[in-house]
Design a protein around this motif. Structure first.
Motif, mmCIF file in Angstrom:
data_model
loop_
_atom_site.group_PDB
_atom_site.id
_atom_site.type_symbol
_atom_site.label_atom_id
_atom_site.label_comp_id
_atom_site.label_asym_id
_atom_site.label_seq_id
_atom_site.Cartn_x
_atom_site.Cartn_y
_atom_site.Cartn_z
ATOM 1 N N LEU A 36 65.165 138.731 35.147
ATOM 2 C CA LEU A 36 66.316 138.116 34.509
ATOM 3 C C LEU A 36 67.212 137.524 35.592
ATOM 4 C CD1 LEU A 36 68.117 137.687 31.963
ATOM 5 C CD2 LEU A 36 69.155 139.900 32.509
ATOM 6 N N ALA A 37 67.551 136.258 35.424
ATOM 7 C CA ALA A 37 68.508 135.617 36.328
ATOM 8 C C ALA A 37 69.836 135.514 35.602
ATOM 9 C CB ALA A 37 68.014 134.243 36.750
ATOM 10 N N GLU A 38 70.863 136.027 36.239
ATOM 11 C CA GLU A 38 72.229 135.924 35.721
ATOM 12 C C GLU A 38 73.062 135.294 36.823
ATOM 13 O OE1 GLU A 38 72.940 139.491 32.689
ATOM 14 O OE2 GLU A 38 72.325 140.210 34.670
ATOM 15 N N GLY A 39 73.513 134.060 36.558
ATOM 16 C CA GLY A 39 74.211 133.325 37.603
ATOM 17 C C GLY A 39 73.269 133.065 38.760
ATOM 18 N N ASP A 40 73.664 133.494 39.952
ATOM 19 C CA ASP A 40 72.836 133.269 41.132
ATOM 20 C C ASP A 40 71.986 134.481 41.508
ATOM 21 O OD1 ASP A 40 74.844 134.972 41.977
ATOM 22 O OD2 ASP A 40 75.523 133.704 43.627
ATOM 23 N N ARG A 41 72.003 135.536 40.671
ATOM 24 C CA ARG A 41 71.278 136.777 40.970
ATOM 25 C C ARG A 41 70.028 136.895 40.102
ATOM 26 N NH1 ARG A 41 72.628 141.389 43.529
ATOM 27 N NH2 ARG A 41 74.806 140.732 43.571
ATOM 28 N N LEU A 42 68.892 137.121 40.752
ATOM 29 C CA LEU A 42 67.640 137.406 40.071
ATOM 30 C C LEU A 42 67.392 138.905 40.180
ATOM 31 C CD1 LEU A 42 64.924 136.466 38.759
ATOM 32 C CD2 LEU A 42 64.005 136.456 41.110
ATOM 33 N N SER A 43 67.178 139.555 39.045
ATOM 34 C CA SER A 43 66.852 140.981 39.031
ATOM 35 C C SER A 43 65.455 141.140 38.472
ATOM 36 C CB SER A 43 67.855 141.750 38.166
ATOM 37 O OG SER A 43 69.162 141.613 38.694
ATOM 38 N N ILE A 44 64.653 141.973 39.125
ATOM 39 C CA ILE A 44 63.274 142.213 38.705
ATOM 40 C C ILE A 44 63.165 143.679 38.314
ATOM 41 C CG2 ILE A 44 60.855 142.155 39.390
ATOM 42 C CD1 ILE A 44 61.589 139.900 41.349
ATOM 43 N N TYR A 45 62.651 143.894 37.099
ATOM 44 C CA TYR A 45 62.608 145.215 36.475
ATOM 45 C C TYR A 45 61.175 145.629 36.196
ATOM 46 C CZ TYR A 45 67.410 143.872 35.307
ATOM 47 O OH TYR A 45 68.713 143.453 35.361
ATOM 48 N N ARG A 46 60.964 146.949 36.137
ATOM 49 C CA ARG A 46 59.685 147.469 35.653
ATOM 50 C C ARG A 46 59.653 147.236 34.146
ATOM 51 N NH1 ARG A 46 55.347 148.161 38.367
ATOM 52 N NH2 ARG A 46 54.696 149.775 36.943
ATOM 53 N N ALA A 47 58.616 146.566 33.685
ATOM 54 C CA ALA A 47 58.459 146.307 32.251
ATOM 55 C C ALA A 47 58.309 147.635 31.522
ATOM 56 C CB ALA A 47 57.242 145.426 32.009
ATOM 57 N N GLY A 48 58.799 147.687 30.323
ATOM 58 C CA GLY A 48 58.656 148.879 29.492
ATOM 59 C C GLY A 48 59.745 149.909 29.675
ATOM 60 N N VAL A 49 60.298 150.010 30.892
ATOM 61 C CA VAL A 49 61.358 150.994 31.124
ATOM 62 C C VAL A 49 62.690 150.337 31.461
ATOM 63 C CG1 VAL A 49 59.809 152.872 31.795
ATOM 64 C CG2 VAL A 49 60.686 151.339 33.537
ATOM 65 N N GLY A 50 62.664 149.104 31.942
ATOM 66 C CA GLY A 50 63.890 148.372 32.200
ATOM 67 C C GLY A 50 64.656 148.786 33.435
ATOM 68 N N GLN A 51 64.029 149.523 34.346
ATOM 69 C CA GLN A 51 64.710 149.925 35.579
ATOM 70 C C GLN A 51 64.596 148.819 36.621
ATOM 71 O OE1 GLN A 51 66.628 152.760 36.270
ATOM 72 N NE2 GLN A 51 67.114 151.462 38.031
ATOM 73 N N CYS A 52 65.718 148.376 37.166
ATOM 74 C CA CYS A 52 65.711 147.337 38.187
ATOM 75 C C CYS A 52 65.138 147.903 39.485
ATOM 76 C CB CYS A 52 67.126 146.802 38.423
ATOM 77 S SG CYS A 52 67.156 145.365 39.509
ATOM 78 N N VAL A 53 64.181 147.191 40.054
ATOM 79 C CA VAL A 53 63.552 147.601 41.300
ATOM 80 C C VAL A 53 64.008 146.713 42.455
ATOM 81 C CG1 VAL A 53 61.339 147.972 42.465
ATOM 82 C CG2 VAL A 53 61.569 148.504 40.030
ATOM 83 N N TYR A 54 64.174 145.409 42.178
ATOM 84 C CA TYR A 54 64.606 144.452 43.197
ATOM 85 C C TYR A 54 65.658 143.529 42.602
ATOM 86 C CZ TYR A 54 60.183 145.711 45.446
ATOM 87 O OH TYR A 54 59.144 146.394 46.018
ATOM 88 N N ASP A 55 66.581 143.085 43.443
ATOM 89 C CA ASP A 55 67.422 141.956 43.053
ATOM 90 C C ASP A 55 67.703 141.110 44.281
ATOM 91 O OD1 ASP A 55 69.758 143.038 44.288
ATOM 92 O OD2 ASP A 55 70.580 143.717 42.407
ATOM 93 N N ALA A 56 67.967 139.839 44.019
ATOM 94 C CA ALA A 56 68.177 138.886 45.093
ATOM 95 C C ALA A 56 69.213 137.863 44.655
ATOM 96 C CB ALA A 56 66.862 138.182 45.435
ATOM 97 N N VAL A 57 70.084 137.508 45.579
ATOM 98 C CA VAL A 57 71.097 136.486 45.318
ATOM 99 C C VAL A 57 70.636 135.193 45.995
ATOM 100 C CG1 VAL A 57 73.489 135.789 45.708
ATOM 101 C CG2 VAL A 57 72.949 138.169 45.133
ATOM 102 N N PHE A 58 70.585 134.126 45.209
ATOM 103 C CA PHE A 58 70.182 132.812 45.692
ATOM 104 C C PHE A 58 71.426 131.956 45.924
ATOM 105 C CE2 PHE A 58 66.380 134.398 43.823
ATOM 106 C CZ PHE A 58 65.314 133.692 44.354
ATOM 107 N N ALA A 59 71.356 131.101 46.937
ATOM 108 C CA ALA A 59 72.444 130.162 47.210
ATOM 109 C C ALA A 59 71.852 128.797 47.535
ATOM 110 C CB ALA A 59 73.300 130.645 48.382
ATOM 111 N N PRO A 60 72.526 127.748 47.075
ATOM 112 C CA PRO A 60 72.036 126.416 47.412
ATOM 113 C C PRO A 60 72.169 126.154 48.904
ATOM 114 C CG PRO A 60 74.126 126.282 46.227
ATOM 115 C CD PRO A 60 73.741 127.724 46.278
ATOM 116 N N CYS A 61 71.235 125.377 49.427
ATOM 117 C CA CYS A 61 71.262 124.978 50.827
ATOM 118 C C CYS A 61 70.570 123.618 50.917
ATOM 119 C CB CYS A 61 70.576 126.007 51.718
ATOM 120 S SG CYS A 61 68.814 126.166 51.396
ATOM 121 N N GLU A 62 70.536 123.066 52.090
ATOM 122 C CA GLU A 62 69.866 121.778 52.250
ATOM 123 C C GLU A 62 68.392 121.929 51.885
ATOM 124 O OE1 GLU A 62 68.932 118.534 55.712
ATOM 125 O OE2 GLU A 62 70.709 119.784 55.926
ATOM 126 N N GLY A 63 67.936 121.152 50.938
ATOM 127 C CA GLY A 63 66.528 121.174 50.549
ATOM 128 C C GLY A 63 66.196 122.097 49.401
#
Length: 137
Positions: free
Chosen positions: A54-81
Motif C-alpha cells: 500500500l502506498a500512502e503519499g510518498d510511503r510504500l508499506s509492504i505487508y505479509r498477506a493474510g495477516v496484515g503485518q508490515c514488514v518493510y516500508d520505504a519513503v520515496f522522493a522525487p529526484c532528477e530522472g
C-alpha cells in the motif's frame, strides 16, 4: 487496476511496523512510470500470494498477506530522472542482516509490484545468502 489501493481494499487490517529498524535505502533510481505503478499498490489475488503493498503519499508499506503485518516500508522522493528511496525500515527480528533485507525489499518492489525481475539484483541477493539466510532455514 488504474486507481491506487486504499486500506479499505484489503480484507485484513494493515498493522504498522511494531519494532522498526532502519535499513540502508536501495540506491536504485525508479522512473516516473515505475513510481506510478508502485503507488497503485499490490493486492493478493489468491492464497498463494505472500505479500501486499500500500502506498500512502510518498510511503510504500509492504505487508505479509493474510495477516496484515508490515514488514518493510520505504519513503520515496522525487529526484532528477525519477524517484529514489530516501529512508527504508524493516520489522526487526531474529535476522537483522540489513544488506540482505535491503536487497529483498528491492526484489519485492521490482518483482512483485512491478513484475520486472532483475537478474543482477537476484544474483546479489543469492550471494548474500538468499531466502535461506533471510528466513533462517
Amino acid at each position: 487496476m488504474s486507481h491506487p489501493l486504499t486500506r479499505a481494499s484489503f480484507k485484513h487490517a494493515l498493522l504498522p511496523i511494531a519494532n522498526p529498524r532502519e535499513l540502508p535505502a536501495p540506491q536504485r533510481l525508479w522512473t516516473n512510470s515505475e513510481w506510478e505503478r508502485i503507488r497503485l499498490g499490490l493486492q493478493e489475488k489468491d492464497m498463494d500470494d505472500k505479500w501486499v503493498a500500500l502506498a500512502e503519499g510518498d510511503r510504500l508499506s509492504i505487508y505479509r498477506a493474510g495477516v496484515g503485518q508490515c514488514v518493510y516500508d520505504a519513503v520515496f522522493a522525487p529526484c532528477e530522472g525519477g524517484f529514489r528511496i530516501t529512508t527504508a525500515r524493516m520489522e526487526a527480528g531474529r535476522n537483522d542482516r540489513l544488506d540482505l533485507h535491503g536487497a529483498f525489499l528491492e526484489l519485492l518492489i521490482t518483482g512483485q509490484i512491478l513484475h520486472s525481475p532483475d537478474s543482477d539484483l537476484w544474483a546479489r541477493f543469492t550471494t548474500l545468502g538468499g531466502i535461506n539466510a533471510l528466513f533462517g532455514y
